[in-house]
Design a protein around this motif. Structure first.
Motif, PDB file in Angstrom:
ATOM      1  N   ARG A  11       0.842  -1.189   0.000  1.00 17.55           N
ATOM      2  CA  ARG A  11       0.000   0.000   0.000  1.00 17.55           C
ATOM      3  C   ARG A  11       0.882   1.245   0.000  1.00 17.55           C
ATOM      4  NH1 ARG A  11      -4.713  -1.486   4.484  1.00 17.55           N
ATOM      5  NH2 ARG A  11      -5.474  -3.369   3.430  1.00 17.55           N
ATOM      6  N   PRO A  12       0.304   2.401  -0.423  1.00 15.40           N
ATOM      7  CA  PRO A  12       1.073   3.645  -0.396  1.00 15.40           C
ATOM      8  C   PRO A  12       1.572   3.922   1.025  1.00 15.40           C
ATOM      9  CG  PRO A  12      -0.967   3.924  -1.626  1.00 15.40           C
ATOM     10  CD  PRO A  12      -1.049   2.594  -0.956  1.00 15.40           C
ATOM     11  N   PRO A  13       2.746   4.517   1.178  1.00 14.84           N
ATOM     12  CA  PRO A  13       3.601   5.016   0.097  1.00 14.84           C
ATOM     13  C   PRO A  13       4.617   4.006  -0.407  1.00 14.84           C
ATOM     14  CG  PRO A  13       4.503   5.673   2.205  1.00 14.84           C
ATOM     15  CD  PRO A  13       3.254   4.899   2.520  1.00 14.84           C
ATOM     16  N   HIS A  14       4.620   2.793   0.153  1.00 13.14           N
ATOM     17  CA  HIS A  14       5.673   1.829  -0.181  1.00 13.14           C
ATOM     18  C   HIS A  14       5.429   1.113  -1.507  1.00 13.14           C
ATOM     19  CE1 HIS A  14       7.127   2.716   3.740  1.00 13.14           C
ATOM     20  NE2 HIS A  14       6.210   2.027   4.395  1.00 13.14           N
ATOM     21  N   LEU A  15       4.197   1.075  -1.977  1.00 10.19           N
ATOM     22  CA  LEU A  15       3.896   0.331  -3.194  1.00 10.19           C
ATOM     23  C   LEU A  15       4.624   0.912  -4.397  1.00 10.19           C
ATOM     24  CD1 LEU A  15       2.391  -1.856  -4.706  1.00 10.19           C
ATOM     25  CD2 LEU A  15       0.424  -0.304  -4.893  1.00 10.19           C
ATOM     26  N   ALA A  16       4.668   2.226  -4.523  1.00 12.20           N
ATOM     27  CA  ALA A  16       5.351   2.843  -5.658  1.00 12.20           C
ATOM     28  C   ALA A  16       6.848   2.544  -5.619  1.00 12.20           C
ATOM     29  CB  ALA A  16       5.108   4.351  -5.662  1.00 12.20           C
ATOM     30  N   SER A 124      18.412  -2.238  -7.210  1.00 18.40           N
ATOM     31  CA  SER A 124      17.192  -2.702  -6.552  1.00 18.40           C
ATOM     32  C   SER A 124      17.487  -3.285  -5.179  1.00 18.40           C
ATOM     33  CB  SER A 124      16.490  -3.750  -7.430  1.00 18.40           C
ATOM     34  OG  SER A 124      16.026  -3.171  -8.635  1.00 18.40           O
ATOM     35  N   TYR A 125      18.526  -4.098  -5.090  1.00 18.52           N
ATOM     36  CA  TYR A 125      18.891  -4.658  -3.786  1.00 18.52           C
ATOM     37  C   TYR A 125      19.504  -3.593  -2.883  1.00 18.52           C
ATOM     38  CZ  TYR A 125      17.945  -9.394  -5.405  1.00 18.52           C
ATOM     39  OH  TYR A 125      17.325 -10.526  -5.863  1.00 18.52           O
ATOM     40  N   ALA A 126      20.348  -2.726  -3.453  1.00 20.98           N
ATOM     41  CA  ALA A 126      21.013  -1.713  -2.639  1.00 20.98           C
ATOM     42  C   ALA A 126      20.033  -0.705  -2.060  1.00 20.98           C
ATOM     43  CB  ALA A 126      22.068  -0.985  -3.478  1.00 20.98           C
ATOM     44  N   MET A 127      18.939  -0.427  -2.775  1.00 20.92           N
ATOM     45  CA  MET A 127      18.026   0.636  -2.350  1.00 20.92           C
ATOM     46  C   MET A 127      16.905   0.152  -1.440  1.00 20.92           C
ATOM     47  SD  MET A 127      19.491   3.187  -3.392  1.00 20.92           S
ATOM     48  CE  MET A 127      18.268   4.268  -2.675  1.00 20.92           C
ATOM     49  N   ILE A 128      16.801  -1.137  -1.186  1.00 29.26           N
ATOM     50  CA  ILE A 128      15.793  -1.601  -0.230  1.00 29.26           C
ATOM     51  C   ILE A 128      15.988  -0.914   1.113  1.00 29.26           C
ATOM     52  CG2 ILE A 128      15.013  -3.570   1.141  1.00 29.26           C
ATOM     53  CD1 ILE A 128      15.505  -5.360  -1.245  1.00 29.26           C
ATOM     54  N   GLY A 129      17.226  -0.900   1.593  1.00 24.80           N
ATOM     55  CA  GLY A 129      17.507  -0.322   2.901  1.00 24.80           C
ATOM     56  C   GLY A 129      17.331   1.181   2.963  1.00 24.80           C
ATOM     57  N   ALA A 130      17.498   1.865   1.818  1.00 23.62           N
ATOM     58  CA  ALA A 130      17.406   3.325   1.807  1.00 23.62           C
ATOM     59  C   ALA A 130      15.991   3.835   1.599  1.00 23.62           C
ATOM     60  CB  ALA A 130      18.321   3.886   0.711  1.00 23.62           C
ATOM     61  N   THR A 131      15.108   2.987   1.094  1.00 28.13           N
ATOM     62  CA  THR A 131      13.768   3.465   0.723  1.00 28.13           C
ATOM     63  C   THR A 131      12.642   2.815   1.510  1.00 28.13           C
ATOM     64  OG1 THR A 131      13.699   1.828  -1.069  1.00 28.13           O
ATOM     65  CG2 THR A 131      14.474   4.048  -1.627  1.00 28.13           C
ATOM     66  N   LEU A 132      12.948   1.751   2.262  1.00 24.66           N
ATOM     67  CA  LEU A 132      11.900   1.048   2.997  1.00 24.66           C
ATOM     68  C   LEU A 132      12.323   0.868   4.455  1.00 24.66           C
ATOM     69  CD1 LEU A 132      11.048  -1.765   0.400  1.00 24.66           C
ATOM     70  CD2 LEU A 132       9.633   0.223   0.953  1.00 24.66           C
ATOM     71  N   PRO A 133      11.378   0.820   5.396  1.00 22.92           N
ATOM     72  CA  PRO A 133      11.720   0.589   6.802  1.00 22.92           C
ATOM     73  C   PRO A 133      12.252  -0.827   7.007  1.00 22.92           C
ATOM     74  CG  PRO A 133       9.340   0.584   6.509  1.00 22.92           C
ATOM     75  CD  PRO A 133       9.918   1.040   5.206  1.00 22.92           C
ATOM     76  N   PRO A 134      13.112  -1.044   7.998  1.00 22.44           N
ATOM     77  CA  PRO A 134      13.718  -2.364   8.217  1.00 22.44           C
ATOM     78  C   PRO A 134      12.712  -3.505   8.333  1.00 22.44           C
ATOM     79  CG  PRO A 134      14.841  -0.726   9.540  1.00 22.44           C
ATOM     80  CD  PRO A 134      13.655  -0.032   8.933  1.00 22.44           C
ATOM     81  N   ALA A 135      11.541  -3.234   8.879  1.00 24.31           N
ATOM     82  CA  ALA A 135      10.549  -4.297   9.055  1.00 24.31           C
ATOM     83  C   ALA A 135      10.056  -4.864   7.737  1.00 24.31           C
ATOM     84  CB  ALA A 135       9.358  -3.764   9.854  1.00 24.31           C
ATOM     85  N   LEU A 136      10.287  -4.139   6.629  1.00 28.88           N
ATOM     86  CA  LEU A 136       9.810  -4.594   5.315  1.00 28.88           C
ATOM     87  C   LEU A 136      10.933  -5.120   4.431  1.00 28.88           C
ATOM     88  CD1 LEU A 136       7.272  -1.737   4.454  1.00 28.88           C
ATOM     89  CD2 LEU A 136       6.766  -4.039   5.297  1.00 28.88           C
ATOM     90  N   TRP A 137      12.155  -5.111   4.915  1.00 27.47           N
ATOM     91  CA  TRP A 137      13.279  -5.512   4.070  1.00 27.47           C
ATOM     92  C   TRP A 137      13.141  -6.935   3.540  1.00 27.47           C
ATOM     93  CZ3 TRP A 137      18.236  -3.489   7.025  1.00 27.47           C
ATOM     94  CH2 TRP A 137      18.245  -2.089   6.971  1.00 27.47           C
ATOM     95  N   THR A 138      12.843  -7.883   4.416  1.00 28.96           N
ATOM     96  CA  THR A 138      12.801  -9.284   3.991  1.00 28.96           C
ATOM     97  C   THR A 138      11.677  -9.524   2.993  1.00 28.96           C
ATOM     98  OG1 THR A 138      13.699  -9.954   6.139  1.00 28.96           O
ATOM     99  CG2 THR A 138      12.692 -11.665   4.782  1.00 28.96           C
ATOM    100  N   ARG A 139      10.516  -8.914   3.222  1.00 29.71           N
ATOM    101  CA  ARG A 139       9.413  -9.092   2.281  1.00 29.71           C
ATOM    102  C   ARG A 139       9.729  -8.457   0.935  1.00 29.71           C
ATOM    103  NH1 ARG A 139       6.986  -9.429   7.211  1.00 29.71           N
ATOM    104  NH2 ARG A 139       5.253 -10.900   7.404  1.00 29.71           N
ATOM    105  N   ALA A 140      10.346  -7.289   0.951  1.00 27.04           N
ATOM    106  CA  ALA A 140      10.742  -6.649  -0.308  1.00 27.04           C
ATOM    107  C   ALA A 140      11.770  -7.505  -1.041  1.00 27.04           C
ATOM    108  CB  ALA A 140      11.302  -5.254  -0.042  1.00 27.04           C
TER     109      ALA A 140
END
Length: 463
Positions: A11-16, A124-140
């Protein structure tokens, strides 16, 4: 809502943000298999059969080089600028392919595509940590991992359909359009941070891994088993020199912490390599399905997709089980090895339909072993960096290791099959199939040691 749930990610804002991250990986993965399916039609149209295999060789070579440059790109251009550069390179390369009048121009386009594609996956892998909260890293990470399975499923189907209609140029045009669509999302999803310290380019080390990939890819084109073996051995020697330099001097391609005592990265890389090797056996699945199972081209292609389906399902299911990460990573090589061993034991000529169905199940099992580990290995790599630059390097290094392992695995698969009679009669082909799956199963099984060390020495994933 649980901030670490699938609902929060989708869901927004993480979906984009996820759309850009996953879309870049999907473009690269789909492109690999789409072009492979279309290439016979391309050659029939513009010629260049002599250079047929170089389309993939140059693409993979360029991808490996650019994936290793992700930290440098981020330090100079920032996340948004880096992504923009990658999308533009991929798009230009795709348009060159679409307009190519001959094979020479197509190869230039494929090389530029590879440069953009390698950056897209690494970013894509490098930016997971910069654009999403840690709780969503594994799912992303699970979604990104699943994109490789999606590429294997969607790429051949789209490529085959466009080739059947004689519209291979249109297929490249569609890829270019998707690239533009994703690029339009950058302003609202990627930060424009250029404040990081400039990262020097590890020219010598980068040259070593590039030479290893080019050597193993070029020699794999030969039908002479000795040439294949020489290429694999030569590549291993070059990679050995690369590892020595990484351990002893800067600048580096891999994170500095990779070679410190107690680091989880080296066993993680070992686990990654053996799981990627398991996935490269899919190269010969359609061939074995056709010659041993009597399948037509379409059915044989779908048989090969069973491994990709297992990878995709394994990734998505595993990504939500962060509390069981240790057990999942630890058992992953065993799962894939069991699937490959089963395929080796059931490789018979004139196989009935029921046995072909068993093959599909075993291929699914093999792929699921890769999938269940991937999201958690990605999270481990991202947690290993002490600074943003180290996190970028660690995350991007997964792509570099993956692409190098893919090239080595493809070459090793060709060597094993060439040595064991793949060009003979049905009985010889069955023997070759048994050897391929058996040898790779044994190699993958050694990953249990690496996986155990990885999960026993890693930090707990954020949940």
């Amino acid at each position: 809502m649980n901030t670490g749930s699938w609902g929060a990610l989708l869901r927004p804002p993480h979906l984009a943000v996820l759309t850009v991250l996953a879309g870049g990986t999907a473009l690269h993965a789909i492109n690999i298999y789409l072009v492979t399916a279309m290439l016979p039609s391309v050659v029939a149209d513009i010629g260049g059969l002599r250079y047929y295999a170089w389309s993939t060789t140059l693409f993979m070579f360029a991808s490996v080089v650019s994936s290793a440059l992700v930290p440098r790109c981020l330090s100079r251009l920032g996340p948004r600028g880096s992504y923009r550069f990658a999308f533009v390179a991929f798009g230009i390369g795709t348009l060159v392919c679409a307009l190519a009048p001959d094979m020479a121009v197509l190869l230039v386009g494929r090389t530029v595509q590879g440069l953009g594609g390698g950056l897209l996956v690494g970013l894509s892998y490098a930016m997971i940590g910069a654009t999403l909260p840690p709780a969503l890293w594994t799912r992303a990470a699970g979604v990104l991992s699943a994109m490789w399975g999606v590429g294997t499923l969607v790429g051949p189907a789209l490529g085959g359909a466009f080739a059947q209609l004689g519209q291979w140029r249109t297929a490249f045009g569609v890829l270019a359009g998707c690239t533009l669509g994703l690029m339009l999302l950058l302003r609202s999803t990627m930060p424009d941070d250029r404040t990081r310290t400039a990262t020097p380019v590890p020219v010598a080390n980068l040259a070593l891994i590039a030479a290893a990939v080019l050597l193993v890819s070029a020699t794999s084109l030969s039908h002479e088993a000795l040439v294949n073996v020489a290429g694999v051995v030569g590549a291993i020697v070059l990679l050995g020199v690369f590892v020595h330099r990484e351990r002893t001097r800067a600048p580096r391609v891999l994170p500095r912490k990779a070679f410190t005592s107690g680091s989880a990265l080296i066993p993680l890389y070992g686990t990654l390599v053996v799981l990627v090797l398991a996935s490269t056996t899919e190269i010969f699945v359609p061939f074995f399905g056709g010659h041993l199972g009597g399948l037509g081209p379409l059915a044989a292609g779908f048989l090969g997709a069973a491994l990709a389906a297992g990878w995709t399902v394994g990734s998505m299911v595993s990504a939500g089980l962060t509390g069981r990460a240790r057990a999942l990573v630890g058992v992953a090589p065993l799962v894939s090895a069991l699937g490959l061993t089963g395929l080796s034991l059931t490789s018979w000529s004139a196989a009935p339909a029921a046995l072909v169905l068993v093959w599909a199940v075993l291929l699914f099992v093999t792929g699921s072993g890769v999938g269940i580990a991937w999201p958690h290995m990605t999270a481990t790599a991202m947690n290993s960096g002490d600074t943003p630059r180290e996190q970028d390097t660690a995350a991007a290094s997964l792509t570099t290791v993956q692409l190098v392992a893919t090239s080595l695995g493809a070459a090793l698969a060709g060597t094993v099959t060439n040595l064991t009679g793949v060009d003979g009669n049905a009985a010889d082909i069955a023997n070759s199939s048994r050897w391929l799956y058996g040898v790779f199963g044994a190699i993958v099984l050694t990953g249990v040691l690496f996986a155990h060390r990885t999960v026993s020495s890693r930090t707990t994933e954020p949940v």
